[in-house]
Design an enzyme around this catalytic site. Structure first.
Site, PDB file in Angstrom:
ATOM      1  N   TYR A  62       0.818  -1.166  -0.026  1.00  0.00           N
ATOM      2  CA  TYR A  62       0.068  -0.041  -0.038  1.00  0.00           C
ATOM      3  C   TYR A  62       0.835   1.198  -0.023  1.00  0.00           C
ATOM      4  O   TYR A  62       0.527   2.145  -0.635  1.00  0.00           O
ATOM      5  CB  TYR A  62      -0.818  -0.004   1.291  1.00  0.00           C
ATOM      6  CG  TYR A  62      -2.181  -0.972   1.057  1.00  0.00           C
ATOM      7  CD1 TYR A  62      -2.237  -2.217   0.730  1.00  0.00           C
ATOM      8  CD2 TYR A  62      -3.323  -0.228   1.300  1.00  0.00           C
ATOM      9  CE1 TYR A  62      -3.276  -2.805   0.603  1.00  0.00           C
ATOM     10  CE2 TYR A  62      -4.509  -0.993   1.124  1.00  0.00           C
ATOM     11  CZ  TYR A  62      -4.516  -2.188   0.786  1.00  0.00           C
ATOM     12  OH  TYR A  62      -5.755  -2.835   0.711  1.00  0.00           O
TER      13      TYR A  62
ATOM     14  N   LYS B 195       3.466 -15.619   2.537  1.00  0.00           N
ATOM     15  CA  LYS B 195       3.864 -16.379   1.310  1.00  0.00           C
ATOM     16  C   LYS B 195       5.576 -16.709   1.192  1.00  0.00           C
ATOM     17  O   LYS B 195       5.989 -16.246   0.363  1.00  0.00           O
ATOM     18  CB  LYS B 195       3.368 -15.697   0.047  1.00  0.00           C
ATOM     19  CG  LYS B 195       3.515 -16.071  -1.279  1.00  0.00           C
ATOM     20  CD  LYS B 195       2.296 -17.487  -1.076  1.00  0.00           C
ATOM     21  CE  LYS B 195       2.509 -18.125  -2.771  1.00  0.00           C
ATOM     22  NZ  LYS B 195       1.795 -19.363  -2.643  1.00  0.00           N
TER      23      LYS B 195
ATOM     24  N   ASP C 198      -2.380 -18.591   0.353  1.00  0.00           N
ATOM     25  CA  ASP C 198      -3.263 -19.485  -0.236  1.00  0.00           C
ATOM     26  C   ASP C 198      -3.962 -20.352   0.412  1.00  0.00           C
ATOM     27  O   ASP C 198      -5.217 -20.666   0.197  1.00  0.00           O
ATOM     28  CB  ASP C 198      -2.755 -19.964  -1.612  1.00  0.00           C
ATOM     29  CG  ASP C 198      -1.424 -20.425  -1.447  1.00  0.00           C
ATOM     30  OD1 ASP C 198      -0.606 -20.726  -0.247  1.00  0.00           O
ATOM     31  OD2 ASP C 198      -0.764 -21.136  -2.537  1.00  0.00           O
TER      32      ASP C 198
ATOM     33  N   ASP D 289      -6.136  -7.649   3.816  1.00  0.00           N
ATOM     34  CA  ASP D 289      -7.276  -6.829   3.308  1.00  0.00           C
ATOM     35  C   ASP D 289      -8.206  -7.863   2.634  1.00  0.00           C
ATOM     36  O   ASP D 289      -9.368  -8.023   2.677  1.00  0.00           O
ATOM     37  CB  ASP D 289      -6.927  -5.752   2.224  1.00  0.00           C
ATOM     38  CG  ASP D 289      -7.952  -5.244   1.452  1.00  0.00           C
ATOM     39  OD1 ASP D 289      -8.782  -4.660   2.115  1.00  0.00           O
ATOM     40  OD2 ASP D 289      -7.834  -5.071   0.351  1.00  0.00           O
TER      41      ASP D 289
ATOM     42  N   ASP E 239     -12.086  -9.532   3.935  1.00  0.00           N
ATOM     43  CA  ASP E 239     -13.383  -9.537   3.414  1.00  0.00           C
ATOM     44  C   ASP E 239     -13.874 -11.094   3.006  1.00  0.00           C
ATOM     45  O   ASP E 239     -15.225 -11.503   3.339  1.00  0.00           O
ATOM     46  CB  ASP E 239     -13.310  -9.073   1.840  1.00  0.00           C
ATOM     47  CG  ASP E 239     -13.618  -7.523   1.803  1.00  0.00           C
ATOM     48  OD1 ASP E 239     -13.106  -6.724   2.947  1.00  0.00           O
ATOM     49  OD2 ASP E 239     -13.870  -7.024   0.846  1.00  0.00           O
TER      50      ASP E 239
HETATM   51  C1  IPM Z   1     -10.406  -1.911   3.744  1.00  0.00           C
HETATM   52  C2  IPM Z   1     -10.574  -1.078   2.503  1.00  0.00           C
HETATM   53  C3  IPM Z   1      -9.357  -0.234   2.240  1.00  0.00           C
HETATM   54  C4  IPM Z   1      -8.034  -0.914   2.241  1.00  0.00           C
HETATM   55  C5  IPM Z   1      -9.581   0.616   0.755  1.00  0.00           C
HETATM   56  C6  IPM Z   1     -10.767   1.475   0.855  1.00  0.00           C
HETATM   57  C7  IPM Z   1      -8.241   1.332   0.756  1.00  0.00           C
HETATM   58  O1  IPM Z   1     -10.735  -2.030   1.489  1.00  0.00           O
HETATM   59  O2  IPM Z   1     -10.246  -1.065   4.901  1.00  0.00           O
HETATM   60  O3  IPM Z   1     -10.199  -2.914   3.968  1.00  0.00           O
HETATM   61  O4  IPM Z   1      -7.894  -1.696   1.101  1.00  0.00           O
HETATM   62  O5  IPM Z   1      -7.407  -1.093   3.477  1.00  0.00           O
HETATM   63 MG    MG Z   2     -10.828  -4.079   2.162  1.00  0.00          MG
END
Ligand code: IPM
Ligand code: MG
Length: 362
Positions: A141, A191, A223, A247, A251
């Site tokens: 990032y 990894k 993975d 990240d 999710d």
């Molecule tokens: C999160 C989001 C952010 C990230 C984005 C919006 C920059 O996806 O907080 O998980 O990638 O950190």
């Molecule tokens: Mg995210």
């Protein structure tokens, strides 16, 4: 107590879910005889529209002066032009970096009443209670160089994955400390079979683990971790990851809870507020959901639970945090659903109605 909070509603559904959390925080304050002074500031796309910058100086100052910060979401199609000089997400990354919030905590615990909202089988979800500890201020990032350029007449682009030992060490230490308050297991994701940064990551985590002989450590390749999150999620306690892996995996892990809208997060560092507690940033893990923005139907659960984390970690109000969590919990147990978790034919509450149900239970 009196606390100063900065609210960064942001874009899309951000303002709707932050308004819900604001009401809940007011109810908590009234209940406990506290005063929370809440000040709103711009971040993301709306800040670009108003000032040209996704994190105006004034907003950053408001965050640096607050005892804690609550954020909604940033981004949206309006600001998605790949050639745009600034992006809404840049504001979020900048505030994380400026406040040195290197440890991002994302707890995942499926609500028993929402098990059917997850596509996973009920038996897979039994006993799932995990915490993703994601490194938040380094890695891909932020690494330099990060740019577009031309190579041999061809458009090219580069992002840099870089970690220093100290960056790994401090987030690893946070993970081991947190594991001590839980089931005492850290699964470190990397990894290491391919990436040099991952080999440094693994080596450093092993070194830190020696200070925590009471905490079990395992290494999981990213993975395989992605697979285990759906095949045996209950085996995880603390999942320690670098920025990008965390990240993606968080999710994925949100699916266990039935909805991306249900998950909170806390970003903490070493900076302290007036109470000697971390000056944290709290935000739901979901995005700005432009498809439903402005409709008033977003699920505020992730933001309400983020507000609870704020009460606990930045204000030291553990009882108030538990009261807010219990209120969300019991509203869901009593069948309150927003559109994302309602079953076909089941009536869905809008954001305000759901929030009212939660507040009634505080
Ligand atoms: C999160 C989001 C952010 C990230 C984005 C919006 C920059 O996806 O907080 O998980 O990638 O950190
Ligand atoms: Mg995210």
């Amino acid at each position: 107590m009196q606390a100063n909070l900065t609210l960064l509603p942001g874009d899309g559904i951000g303002p709707e879910v932050v308004a819900a959390a604001r009401q809940a925080l007011e109810a908590i304050a009234a209940r406990g005889g506290h005063r929370f002074d809440m000040q709103e500031a711009l971040i993301g796309g709306c800040a670009i529209d108003a000032t040209g910058s996704p994190l105006p100086e004034e907003s950053l100052q408001a965050c640096e002066q607050a005892d804690a910060v609550l954020l909604g979401a940033v981004g949206g199609p309006k600001w998605d032009d790949p050639n745009a000089p600034v992006r809404p997400e840049g504001g979020l990354l900048a505030v994380r970096k400026a406040l040195e919030l290197f440890a991002n905590l994302r707890p995942v615990r499926p609500h028993p009443a929402l098990v059917d909202a997850s596509p996973l089988k009920r038996e897979r979800l039994e006993g799932v209670d995990l915490l993703v500890v994601r490194e938040l201020t380094s890695g891909l990032y932020f690494g330099q160089p990060k740019k577009r350029y031309v190579q041999d007449g061809e458009p090219a682009a580069v992002d840099t994955l870089i970690y220093t030992r100290c960056e790994i060490e401090r987030v690893a230490r946070a993970a081991f400390e947190l594991a001590r308050g839980r089931r005492r297991k850290v699964s470190s994701v990397d990894k290491a079979n391919v990436l040099e940064t991952s080999r440094l990551w693994r080596q450093t985590v092993v070194e830190v683990s020696q200070e925590y002989p009471d905490v079990a450590l395992e290494h999981v390749l990213v993975d395989a971790a992605a697979m285990f999150l759906v095949t045996r999620p209950a085996s995880f306690d603390v999942l320690l990851t670098e920025n990008t892996f965390g990240d993606i995996l968080s999710d994925e892990a949100s699916v266990l809870s039935g909805s991306l809208g249900a998950l909170p997060s806390a970003s903490l560092g070493e900076r302290r507020n007036r109470f000697g507690l971390p000056r944290g940033l709290y935000e739901p893990i979901h995005g700005s959901a432009p498809d439903i923005a402005g409709k008033g139907i977003a699920n505020p659960t992730g933001t309400l639970l983020s507000a609870a984390m704020l009460l606990r970690h930045s204000l030291g109000l553990a009882d108030e945090a538990a009261a807010l969590e219990a209120a969300v919990d019991s509203a869901i147990r009593d069948g309150c659903r927003t559109a994302d978790t309602a079953r076909p034919g089941e009536q869905a509450l809008d954001t305000q109605a759901f929030t009212k149900e939660v507040i009634a239970r505080i």
